[in-house]
Every structure is written in C-alpha cells, then in structure tokens.
Design a protein around this motif. Structure first.
Motif, PDB file in Angstrom:
ATOM      1  N   ALA A 131      26.332 -44.917  59.924  1.00 43.13           N
ATOM      2  CA  ALA A 131      26.386 -46.348  59.613  1.00 43.13           C
ATOM      3  C   ALA A 131      27.337 -46.621  58.448  1.00 43.13           C
ATOM      4  O   ALA A 131      28.166 -47.537  58.507  1.00 43.13           O
ATOM      5  N   LEU A 132      27.234 -45.827  57.395  1.00 40.15           N
ATOM      6  CA  LEU A 132      28.108 -46.004  56.236  1.00 40.15           C
ATOM      7  C   LEU A 132      29.566 -45.749  56.602  1.00 40.15           C
ATOM      8  O   LEU A 132      30.466 -46.473  56.156  1.00 40.15           O
ATOM      9  N   SER A 133      29.800 -44.721  57.431  1.00 37.24           N
ATOM     10  CA  SER A 133      31.175 -44.340  57.760  1.00 37.24           C
ATOM     11  C   SER A 133      31.887 -45.382  58.603  1.00 37.24           C
ATOM     12  O   SER A 133      33.111 -45.386  58.690  1.00 37.24           O
ATOM     13  N   THR A 147      23.907 -43.323  49.694  1.00 30.04           N
ATOM     14  CA  THR A 147      24.456 -44.687  49.659  1.00 30.04           C
ATOM     15  C   THR A 147      25.235 -44.951  48.376  1.00 30.04           C
ATOM     16  O   THR A 147      26.189 -45.731  48.375  1.00 30.04           O
ATOM     17  N   ASN A 148      24.785 -44.335  47.255  1.00 29.62           N
ATOM     18  CA  ASN A 148      25.461 -44.551  45.970  1.00 29.62           C
ATOM     19  C   ASN A 148      25.479 -46.048  45.665  1.00 29.62           C
ATOM     20  O   ASN A 148      24.446 -46.688  45.729  1.00 29.62           O
ATOM     21  N   ALA A 207      21.779 -51.241  49.442  1.00 28.36           N
ATOM     22  CA  ALA A 207      20.644 -51.769  48.702  1.00 28.36           C
ATOM     23  C   ALA A 207      19.411 -50.931  49.013  1.00 28.36           C
ATOM     24  O   ALA A 207      19.405 -50.159  49.970  1.00 28.36           O
ATOM     25  N   ALA A 208      18.353 -51.086  48.201  1.00 29.00           N
ATOM     26  CA  ALA A 208      17.147 -50.276  48.390  1.00 29.00           C
ATOM     27  C   ALA A 208      15.896 -51.116  48.200  1.00 29.00           C
ATOM     28  O   ALA A 208      15.929 -52.191  47.581  1.00 29.00           O
ATOM     29  N   GLN A 243      33.681 -48.255  50.985  1.00 24.96           N
ATOM     30  CA  GLN A 243      32.526 -47.506  51.480  1.00 24.96           C
ATOM     31  C   GLN A 243      32.954 -46.453  52.500  1.00 24.96           C
ATOM     32  O   GLN A 243      32.533 -45.297  52.433  1.00 24.96           O
ATOM     33  N   ILE A 244      33.803 -46.844  53.435  1.00 25.45           N
ATOM     34  CA  ILE A 244      34.294 -45.914  54.465  1.00 25.45           C
ATOM     35  C   ILE A 244      35.044 -44.756  53.817  1.00 25.45           C
ATOM     36  O   ILE A 244      34.847 -43.586  54.164  1.00 25.45           O
TER      37      ILE A 244
END
Length: 207
Positions: A106-108, A125-126, A130-131, A160-161
C-alpha cells in the motif's frame, strides 16, 4: 458469488481498504466495528481469503448486515494493485504484526495509510501514515473520520513511494538480514552484499 473488484475500483477514492487474513491477530473485526461507529460516506472493502473459522464467520455476519461493507475473498495481481491504487485509505488494524507485506504494498503505491499504533507498523510507516490505539474501536472510528476527510498531497505520496523503495526493496532487506546474521556470529560485514553484487564500493571504503 463474491463482488467483482472491477466494480469497486470504479469509485476511485470512495472506499477504505483492508488486505490480509481475516483473523483475530489482524484485528479485522475491530475495523468493522470501528467503521460502523464512524461517520463516513466511504465503503469498507475487506480483501482476504474467507475460511470456515468462527472469527471469519463473525466478520462475514457483520458485513452481511451492512451494505457498505464488501468482502471480496482472495484477490491477487493487477486487480489487487488497482484496489490499492484507487482506495481513499488503507487500514491495517493488527494487534500483533511482523513486517506486513500488505502495508508495504500500500505504501509503495502511494496509498494513504492508517495503522494500529504498534512498533511493527509505525516503524514502517514512519511519517507517512497515521495511527490509532490498537484494539480501541472508538479511537479507530475517530481516526477513520479524520483521515477520510483530509487531502493527501501528491508531493507527499511521491516522497512516500521513494521512502519505501529506498528502505524496503528486496536487496535492502536482504542486506539487513545478512548484517544481523553476521553480527550474531561475530563476523561483521565490511560491505553490504547488494553493493558488492552491483560492483559498487560503499562511501568511505577503499576500492
């Protein structure tokens, strides 16, 4: 008959996505309960293999009682990639985790991500996610409402990618495993294996 993922993809950004096992440690039922408490116009799409476990049956029962919850069963390949690409928010509500491949995927691809606040998720996620408090469906509901209404700038998606490709690509992860192994056996690496494979010399090392 399971829903056609193609029909889901037609509503770009209009659904919240979960990908993974439908099992207690993944917190899937937490997500369903948090979603039903939240005020959002987005649908919830649960992607994962359906089995005959009591837990999976409980999740299916909840989904059957809510027309805005869609369970697709197992999805792979291009259809799964499109689900990641077009979701408004990817959520990983796990209670315990290793290194989640679905989160990395998902992040990639640039998806906005919301995860349970456990180190195994947040170290991945760094700053790019969000959390919410794990196993707290009220906090999850608030987080869903918040994250579903905020825009995600394209510049942040691109960062992010790049962050994922830099830190979690296959060769990078192999380097980390080998580094740990050599540290344990008392034979520290002088250079990362991927660097040697590509014929490069790391900065500060002698050619």
């Amino acid at each position: 008959m399971q829903p056609d993922p193609g029909k889901i993809r037609a509503g770009e950004g209009e659904y919240i996505l979960y990908v993974g096992r439908i099992s207690p440690e993944k917190g899937t039922l937490d997500l369903v309960e948090g979603y039903r408490k939240a005020k959002t116009g987005k649908k919830l799409v649960l992607v994962g293999p359906l089995d005959d476990s009591e837990y999976c049956r409980a999740v299916q029962q909840q989904a059957q009682n809510d027309p805005n919850i869609i369970m697709t069963d197992y999805v792979v390949g291009d259809p799964l990639k499109e689900l990641y690409s077009n979701c408004g928010l990817f959520v990983l509500p796990s209670h315990t985790e290793g290194l989640s491949l679905s989160l990395l995927e998902a992040l990639s691809i640039g998806a906005r991500c919301l995860v349970s606040d456990i180190p195994e998720n947040t170290v991945v996620t760094n700053i790019y996610g969000a959390a919410f408090k794990p196993e707290d469906t009220d906090d999850l509901a608030r987080a869903l409402e918040r994250e579903c209404t905020q825009e995600y700038p394209d510049a942040m998606r691109q960062q992010q990618i790049q962050y994922i490709h830099t830190n979690f690509e296959y060769d990078v992860m192999l380097d980390r495993y080998e580094e740990v192994y050599h540290h344990v056996v008392g034979d520290p690496l002088k250079a990362m294996p991927s660097t040697l494979k590509k014929g490069r010399v790391p900065a500060g090392a002698k050619a």
